[in-house]
Design a protein around this motif. Structure first.
Motif, short mmCIF file in Angstrom:
data_model
loop_
_atom_site.label_atom_id
_atom_site.label_comp_id
_atom_site.label_asym_id
_atom_site.label_seq_id
_atom_site.Cartn_x
_atom_site.Cartn_y
_atom_site.Cartn_z
N ARG A 1 -3.22 -9.31 14.95
CA ARG A 1 -2.29 -9.42 13.82
C ARG A 1 -2.77 -10.45 12.80
N GLU A 2 -3.30 -11.57 13.32
CA GLU A 2 -3.82 -12.59 12.41
C GLU A 2 -5.02 -12.05 11.62
N GLU A 3 -5.91 -11.34 12.32
CA GLU A 3 -7.07 -10.78 11.63
C GLU A 3 -6.66 -9.76 10.59
N GLY A 4 -5.62 -8.96 10.96
CA GLY A 4 -5.14 -7.98 9.99
C GLY A 4 -4.54 -8.63 8.76
N ALA A 5 -3.86 -9.76 8.96
CA ALA A 5 -3.26 -10.43 7.80
C ALA A 5 -4.31 -11.02 6.88
N GLU A 6 -5.52 -11.33 7.44
CA GLU A 6 -6.56 -11.95 6.62
C GLU A 6 -7.49 -10.92 5.99
N GLY A 7 -7.30 -9.64 6.28
CA GLY A 7 -8.19 -8.61 5.75
C GLY A 7 -7.95 -8.34 4.28
N PHE B 1 -18.22 15.31 -4.66
CA PHE B 1 -17.72 15.07 -3.31
C PHE B 1 -16.39 14.34 -3.44
N ARG B 2 -15.47 14.68 -2.53
CA ARG B 2 -14.13 14.09 -2.59
C ARG B 2 -13.75 13.57 -1.21
N VAL B 3 -13.14 12.39 -1.22
CA VAL B 3 -12.60 11.77 0.00
C VAL B 3 -11.13 11.45 -0.26
N SER B 4 -10.23 11.94 0.60
CA SER B 4 -8.79 11.72 0.43
C SER B 4 -8.20 11.23 1.74
N ALA B 5 -7.28 10.28 1.63
CA ALA B 5 -6.59 9.74 2.81
C ALA B 5 -5.14 9.47 2.47
N VAL B 6 -4.26 9.85 3.38
CA VAL B 6 -2.82 9.59 3.24
C VAL B 6 -2.40 8.79 4.47
N ILE B 7 -1.85 7.60 4.25
CA ILE B 7 -1.51 6.68 5.34
C ILE B 7 -0.02 6.40 5.28
N PRO B 8 0.71 6.55 6.39
CA PRO B 8 2.15 6.26 6.38
C PRO B 8 2.42 4.78 6.17
N GLU B 9 3.58 4.53 5.59
CA GLU B 9 3.96 3.13 5.31
C GLU B 9 4.13 2.33 6.59
N ARG B 10 4.67 2.99 7.63
CA ARG B 10 4.83 2.34 8.93
C ARG B 10 3.89 3.00 9.91
N PRO B 11 2.78 2.38 10.25
CA PRO B 11 1.81 3.03 11.15
C PRO B 11 2.40 3.20 12.53
N GLY C 1 2.67 5.50 -9.31
CA GLY C 1 3.84 5.06 -8.56
C GLY C 1 4.10 3.58 -8.71
N GLU C 2 5.20 3.15 -8.09
CA GLU C 2 5.59 1.74 -8.16
C GLU C 2 4.76 0.92 -7.19
N VAL C 3 4.09 -0.09 -7.71
CA VAL C 3 3.22 -0.93 -6.88
C VAL C 3 4.06 -1.75 -5.91
N ARG C 4 3.70 -1.74 -4.64
CA ARG C 4 4.39 -2.54 -3.61
C ARG C 4 3.40 -2.87 -2.50
N THR C 5 3.83 -3.71 -1.61
CA THR C 5 2.96 -4.13 -0.50
C THR C 5 3.28 -3.33 0.76
N TYR C 6 2.28 -3.25 1.63
CA TYR C 6 2.42 -2.54 2.90
C TYR C 6 2.00 -3.46 4.03
N ALA C 7 2.05 -2.92 5.21
CA ALA C 7 1.57 -3.68 6.37
C ALA C 7 0.09 -4.01 6.19
N PRO C 8 -0.36 -5.18 6.67
CA PRO C 8 -1.77 -5.56 6.46
C PRO C 8 -2.76 -4.51 6.94
N VAL C 9 -2.48 -3.87 8.09
CA VAL C 9 -3.41 -2.88 8.60
C VAL C 9 -3.47 -1.65 7.71
N VAL C 10 -2.35 -1.31 7.07
CA VAL C 10 -2.33 -0.15 6.17
C VAL C 10 -3.15 -0.46 4.92
#
Length: 446
Positions: free
Chosen positions: A310-316, A435-445, A342-351
């Motif tokens: 969790r600490e490492e994720g917070a520092e990423g 070439f295209r790269v797309s990723a969709v990540i949930p707000e709560r992993p 969209g509206e800019v907001r913060t997510y979990a560090p790992v996301v």
């Protein structure tokens, strides 16, 4: 089950024949000798009353009393022998010890009650007849019912204590056996749990190594790719535009220092994980360590590992650093555009770290395989998810890539990152040749 059977079932049978332990055999032989001597001594007055030979009466007493040696093997037979010799007024030790042994075994309670009742009836008859002087009720001083009450009381007092004591000892022995079996089962379960915890810890260490290796690939590959691009630019303009060459050289130096800093951080984390792994593996094999202690140690190690992650994720890296990331690619000569929806907001560090690494690796691949191609980076903030997309156009004809090596793990690592959080990842060529790269990540992993 007899007493010796219970001892044998617990795996402690070390005595001869049916005895579970040598001291049990010594005790039973001693009791048999005492009972045989008593019955033989009581056979003398019995012979005088009945007129049979004294030797025969004493021999009968020895055989009957000696049967007490079989009390653990055949407790019912021993009590029946005691009932049989009761009219001869012999076998007090035989009856008392026999009833105690019978009550302490797993014989059905109805059989114990039946034999105890026979002993009470026999004792009552023998006691009542012994109270009659001359063998006639007419010679009894006082009321006859008093002798009946006294004989019944004596029979009950002699019979019930060994029965009750045997029932108590048998119940206590069964309780101890049940508790011992439960403790053994719990010990086995704890051993299995400790083994599973050790396997899980080993799996977690492997996952951490894979994650750290992926981080090192993303960080170092991107920095080194930009350094190679800038170095090529320095070489191209060194003689024509010394000022621009100096600027590109300074950028190469900055990126090299950043790559070294991040590499040292990654190696430090990896070294800490290796030390934890070595200590955990050695501790699990420590002599004398109990399974419960192993489970507690692995649980503590897992909790510490989770806290460190969790600490490492917070520092990423965060999504707010995408502009800086795109700016570095622009400085390397890439025509890249960043758009935020969209509206800019913060997510979990790992996301945020995962979304950032996807964009970083995608830009690195553009530098490797489509140098100079126009690229667009899109970041979309949606209701319960964040989406990123990196798409590059087809490289211009005659343009050669930067000549950077490729391990073929970039897309695989991006997919693993995203799917581990429960998101979706898609990559592939476009209809226009890009070439295209797309990723969709949930707000709560997950």
């Amino acid at each position: 089950m007899t007493e010796s059977g219970a001892e044998a079932s617990r795996g402690r049978r070390t005595g001869p024949l049916w005895w579970g332990r040598p001291r049990s055999a010594v005790l039973d032989v001693t009791l048999g000798v005492v009972s045989a001597v008593e019955c033989a001594a009581e056979g003398v007055p019995f012979a005088a009353e009945t007129g049979i030979p004294v030797v025969l009466a004493m021999l009968l007493g020895v055989v009957a009393g000696g049967s007490l040696v079989l009390r653990r093997r055949y407790p019912i037979a021993v009590v029946l022998v005691a009932v049989a010799v009761m009219p001869a007024q012999m076998g007090f030790v035989l009856g008392t010890v026999g009833l105690y042994t019978l009550s302490a075994t797993d014989v059905p309670r109805r059989i114990i009650a039946l034999l105890a009742g026979m002993m009470i009836v026999g004792g009552f008859v023998v006691s009542y007849l012994s109270f009659l002087p001359g063998g006639s009720e007419d010679d009894v001083p006082g009321p006859w019912w008093f002798l009946l009450l006294l004989a019944a009381l004596l029979a009950v007092v002699v019979t019930l204590p060994p029965v009750l004591l045997g029932l108590y000892v048998g119940a206590r022995r069964r309780l101890v056996d049940a508790l011992r079996e439960r403790a053994d089962g719990l010990q086995r379960e704890l051993s299995l749990l400790a083994e599973r915890a050790e396997e899980r810890a080993e799996w977690a260490r492997g996952e951490e190594r894979t994650r750290i290796a992926r981080e090192m690939h993303d960080v170092v590959a991107h920095r080194v790719s930009l350094m190679v691009v800038h170095a090529a630019a320095v070489q191209a303009v060194a003689l024509k535009d010394p000022a621009k060459a100096s600027k590109n050289a300074a950028l190469v130096g900055d990126m090299g220092r950043q790559a070294l800093t991040e590499l040292r951080t990654m190696l430090g984390v990896l070294r800490a994980h290796e030390e934890d792994g070595g200590a955990s593996g050695g501790g699990a094999r420590a002599a004398g360590e109990r399974p419960l202690e192993r489970v507690a140690r692995f649980a503590a190690a897992a909790a510490e590992r989770d806290a460190r992650l969790r600490e490492e994720g917070a520092e990423g890296p965060r999504l707010g650093e995408l502009e800086q990331l795109v700016g570095q690619s622009r400085a390397a000569g890439m025509a890249v555009e960043l758009s935020v929806e969209g509206e800019v907001r913060t997510y979990a560090p790992v996301v945020e770290r995962t979304a950032f690494r996807v964009v970083q690796e995608a830009l690195t691949n553009v530098h490797k395989h489509a140098a100079g191609a126009r690229t667009r980076v899109r970041l979309a903030h949606r209701g319960a998810e964040v989406a990123v997309q990196v798409e590059n156009a087809a490289p211009a004809a005659g343009v050669v890539g930067a000549g950077l090596p490729s391990g073929g793990n970039g897309l695989v690592g991006m997919r693993e990152r995203v799917t581990a959080l429960g998101g979706g990842f898609v990559s592939g060529p476009t209809a226009a040749g890009g070439f295209r790269v797309s990723a969709v990540i949930p707000e709560r992993p997950r």
